[in-house]
Design a protein around this motif. Sequence first.
Motif, short mmCIF file in Angstrom:
data_model
loop_
_atom_site.label_atom_id
_atom_site.label_comp_id
_atom_site.label_asym_id
_atom_site.label_seq_id
_atom_site.Cartn_x
_atom_site.Cartn_y
_atom_site.Cartn_z
N MET B 24 -16.61 18.87 40.50
CA MET B 24 -17.73 19.75 40.16
C MET B 24 -17.75 20.93 41.11
O MET B 24 -17.49 20.78 42.31
N TYR B 25 -18.09 22.09 40.61
CA TYR B 25 -18.25 23.33 41.37
C TYR B 25 -16.97 23.85 42.01
O TYR B 25 -17.02 24.72 42.86
N ASP B 26 -15.81 23.30 41.61
CA ASP B 26 -14.57 23.94 42.06
C ASP B 26 -14.35 25.24 41.30
O ASP B 26 -14.83 25.41 40.18
N GLY B 37 -14.25 31.57 37.82
CA GLY B 37 -15.35 30.78 37.29
C GLY B 37 -15.54 29.53 38.12
O GLY B 37 -14.78 29.27 39.05
N GLU B 38 -16.57 28.75 37.76
CA GLU B 38 -16.93 27.61 38.58
C GLU B 38 -17.24 26.44 37.63
O GLU B 38 -17.90 26.64 36.60
N VAL B 39 -16.78 25.24 37.98
CA VAL B 39 -17.02 24.08 37.11
C VAL B 39 -18.50 23.71 37.17
O VAL B 39 -19.04 23.49 38.25
N ILE B 40 -19.16 23.66 36.01
CA ILE B 40 -20.57 23.29 36.05
C ILE B 40 -20.85 22.00 35.29
O ILE B 40 -21.95 21.48 35.34
N LYS B 41 -19.83 21.48 34.61
CA LYS B 41 -20.07 20.23 33.88
C LYS B 41 -18.72 19.62 33.52
O LYS B 41 -17.78 20.36 33.23
N VAL B 49 -16.84 25.54 32.37
CA VAL B 49 -16.75 26.50 33.46
C VAL B 49 -17.68 27.67 33.18
O VAL B 49 -17.70 28.20 32.07
N GLN B 50 -18.48 28.08 34.19
CA GLN B 50 -19.22 29.33 34.04
C GLN B 50 -18.40 30.44 34.68
O GLN B 50 -17.93 30.31 35.80
N VAL B 51 -18.21 31.53 33.93
CA VAL B 51 -17.29 32.56 34.38
C VAL B 51 -18.08 33.74 34.91
O VAL B 51 -19.05 34.18 34.30
N LEU B 71 -16.61 27.45 45.47
CA LEU B 71 -16.90 28.86 45.73
C LEU B 71 -17.34 29.00 47.18
O LEU B 71 -18.28 28.35 47.62
N VAL B 72 -16.65 29.86 47.93
CA VAL B 72 -16.97 29.99 49.35
C VAL B 72 -17.38 31.42 49.68
O VAL B 72 -17.05 32.35 48.96
N ALA B 73 -18.09 31.55 50.78
CA ALA B 73 -18.36 32.88 51.33
C ALA B 73 -17.46 33.06 52.54
O ALA B 73 -17.19 32.10 53.26
#
Lengths: 461, 576
Positions: B24-26, B37-41, B49-51, B71-73
């Motif tokens: 999740m969230y990778d 994008g980021e895995v949301i489900k 994935v939300q892009v 997701l990193v800063a």
Amino acid sequence: MTSKEYRSITQIAGPLVFVERTEPVGYNELAMVALPDGSERMGQVLDSSDEIVVIQMFEGTTGIPKTAGVKFLGETMKMPVSRDMLGRILSGSGKPLDGGPAIVPEDRLEIIGAAINPWARDNPQEFIQTGISTIDGMNTLVRGQKLPIFSASGLPHNEIALQIARQAKVLSGAEDFAVVFAAMGITNEEAQYFMRDFERTGALKRAVVFLNLADDPAIERIITPKLALTTAEYLAFTLDMHVLVILTDLTNYCEALRQIGAAREEVPGRRGYPGYMYTDLASIYERAGRIKGKKGSITQIPILSMPGDDITHPIPDLTGYITEGQIVAKRELVRAGIYPPIDVGSSLSRLMNEGIGKGRTREDHKAVSDQCYAAYAEGRDLRGLVAIVGKEALSERDRKFLEFADEFERRLVQQGREEDRSIETTLDLMWELLASLDERQLTRIDRKYIEKYHPKYRKKE
Amino acid sequence: MGKEGVIYRVAGPVVTAVGISPRMYDVILVGKEQLMGEVIKIVGDKTIVQVYEDTSGVRPGEKVVDTGQPLVAELGPGLLSSVYDGIQRPLPVLRDRMGDFIERGVSAPGLDRSLKWPFTPVVKKGDTVAEGQVIGTVPERAITHKVMVPPGIGGKVDMIKEGEFTVDEVVAVIGGKEVRMMQKWPVRRGRPFARKMAPEEPLITGQRVLDTLFPLTKGGTGAIPGGFGTGKTVTQQQLAKWSDAEIVVYIGCGERGNEMTEVLTSFPELTDPKTGKPLMNRTVLIANTSNMPVAAREASVYTGMTIAEYFRDMGLNVSLMADSTSRWAEAMREISSRLEEMPGEEGYPAYLSARLSEFYERAGRVVSLSGETGSISVVGAVSPPGGDLSEPVTQGTLRIVRVFWALDTKLRERRHFPAINWLTSYSLYSGQLDGWYRQNVAEDFPALRNWAIGLLQKEAELQEIVQLVGSDALPDEQKLTLEISRMVREIFLQQNAYHPVDTYSPMSRQYTFLKLINRFATNAAKAVENEVPVETIANMELRNRLAKSKFEENIEEELKAIAETMDKEFEALGGK
Ligand SMILES: Nc1ncnc2c1ncn2[C@@H]1O[C@H](COP(=O)(O)OP(=O)(O)OP(=O)(O)O)[C@@H](O)[C@H]1O
Ligand SMILES: [Mg+2]
């Protein structure tokens, strides 16, 4: 890319067509549906998967059978643009309505405009004189601003928009300007009214007109403002023009948006409008502004009618959250015989501070308008009280404020449909009205301005 | 399963992929253009994935890549005065790479890799250091940037350098691991600290109604709800400009492009009253405007918060502004509805209030891993539909925050700014701070404030009567109450953000104003007893002078002069 035709429509619902077993189709790509009578209709892909593709038809689904053929064009919607569009009248989907030739494109632009990089934006700060006191004096418009008119059925918003379009000018003089006018779902009669005025004043030569009328397909309205703004961006940022965009009526646009949402069986937000309506409206309104290093600009005046005169209705509400203020028309003022019926209390221009003051309008502008606001608000409050206790119960001070409010409406708000007041005239008029109050009540104005502009001191000169 | 898969479905910003099995969230790179994008489900073999960028033209069958990373800063020297989008891409770099409009498929790192920074170590080879400990410093604009051991690393310093380095050059080796000035941190997870402490100092903002009536603390949380045009953005910008924090993180979350431009043009020209340096030097700006991709808007608040935490860990006081948290909530709602999740109230996802509390919980005053005290104060704007505060985002927020600044459409219509309603707003810190105010402002400050609050409440009660019978029917003493409370409103509460003098009012001046109005009230009460008409008092030149003093350039002298003549002027009124 491909010209393969599919005959695998599985469902048609509202403006949506569902097709199965196609080759991979891109999101937002265009699709063409061929009707049995040989005509073709355009649509756009809303959802694309290996199993099913959902197409939203721009011109509605009336007359489309399940056996219709579907082609995918392999690209997203683009619009041909050119300088020659000035003076042309186009349909809500961009086809010529004036019997003129097809537009020979100088460029083809994506209609879903990309967002302007905030870093690339330039501050809007150039004063536009509309000649209307309630706007210039109290809710100043600047180049690159998006300032909607919140109106309601039966109010003269069209007259106001036209008066602005006719009279708008910058004080620094003549520059290349253009008007882009997009009608969404307005009546033929209203459209005629605009067209006649454009012709009468010669504005048509500098205008591009898009007409989606009340009896045109509702779904077409979804793309009309996008076409208009794509054109405006081309005129402004490629051809260096100052473009005024008038969009009317956004309420009809939002109704169409709701219709699509319902057809897609989406979870509705407030009053049945889609939850993403804020984002969708922002994708229209944010296409206004200035860009660093570019000469042109886009100023937007969207018009919307508030259902039931209700400013908290989602359409005006979400609009107000995006635009840089609003000009509000009020029925009470119409009833009192006042044109333009602009209610300065609930109106607002957020970029006013940028556009006024020394070197732009006049040094005393901010102070005088603040003072007028405060005094008018106070006077209006007293009206409620007078209705209960009568004028006699008021103190001398309060009576003056009450009279100020009446005079303010009668002399400053009220003006002729063809009356083009200079900013000097407007500001002097505001001073004249303020002079009826005790000087000590002018707490928002610096001494130095009072001595310079107050009629009492001016006469002595 | 491998690291690569294919797209199965595209619907707006939500893309479904098959053939990968990420966490999740990778972060996933989507399609030919490798959109981020980021895995949301995750459902069965499908990954949703939300892009963060526009997905127009992206097709089923195109490739996706699982990066295996959340997701990193990027954190390190170079953050200050940056302007980022919601996923920390610098907007100036994006403009260089793709022009005036935001196109897609461009990745740009948050920190500039080419700049060199002078690094001075504060530990030496052989020392033992733990995670979070400061190993060196870099002068950066308004602050001394402290380079800290990244979380998860610790042990003996095997090597440490001194000199000029870029952010991704190795400056030390600790416990066998290379350490650079830049570290990365997953934005959705709070950075670790030693312990949390209660806030005890106010965040001074120079805004009279805030500092005096409804103060926020360093490390505190506050919300500003209000209908459109009531002053959320102006108030937040005032805080960003004048609050006495060392670092300001300003998140423009789903709001206007022109507002960001305004910040960008005005901040470099304004100076920090504390340091005398341009305000931009202490500011990090995150601008994900309303028409930028909605998924990146969702991420923007976390990106901002992570940056704030990083500075907090250096022992700095950070204030974070989010304008508007409602747009963030709407981004959640939009994504959630694309996932066809069961909606909660008004279509918002059921986890809305949990997300809100997680976010505000990242505020606070803490002792960092390196033993320094730092804080994050958070102020969230809330944009309730129709100005109706009973809606889920406002309600979810008010359950968590401790300061409530209620903006009021009625006040703004009469141009009473800041349009903060003094009857409905509150600060739960108020009482706690009395000691501080006594010590740092004046012994009688809390008493004066309570006097003003009492007066305003009294006014509200009297107004109800006036609405029925008119003010002339009131006894003189009550007429005077109305007159004095008008002074408190007009002179003290109203404050013009655009006026060069009035925009910022230091604590000492706030006190002087209150004190003078209070003295005026005492004198006036005596005069009324001596049968001086209230109208005469209201029309005194002195009152007028006091009202205008806040706009005078030589305000301090003016206030002094008023104080000196006040008693005499009242004597001159005579009376019985
Ligand atoms: N302290 C202030 N001093 C002077 N003017 C103010 C002040 N606060 C607000 N205003 C006025 O109110 C206008 C609207 O304020 P602002 O843009 O902050 O509203 P908002 O609540 O952020 O609205 P939205 O939700 O639509 O973004 C400003 O443009 C300004 O004219
Ligand atoms: Mg705002």
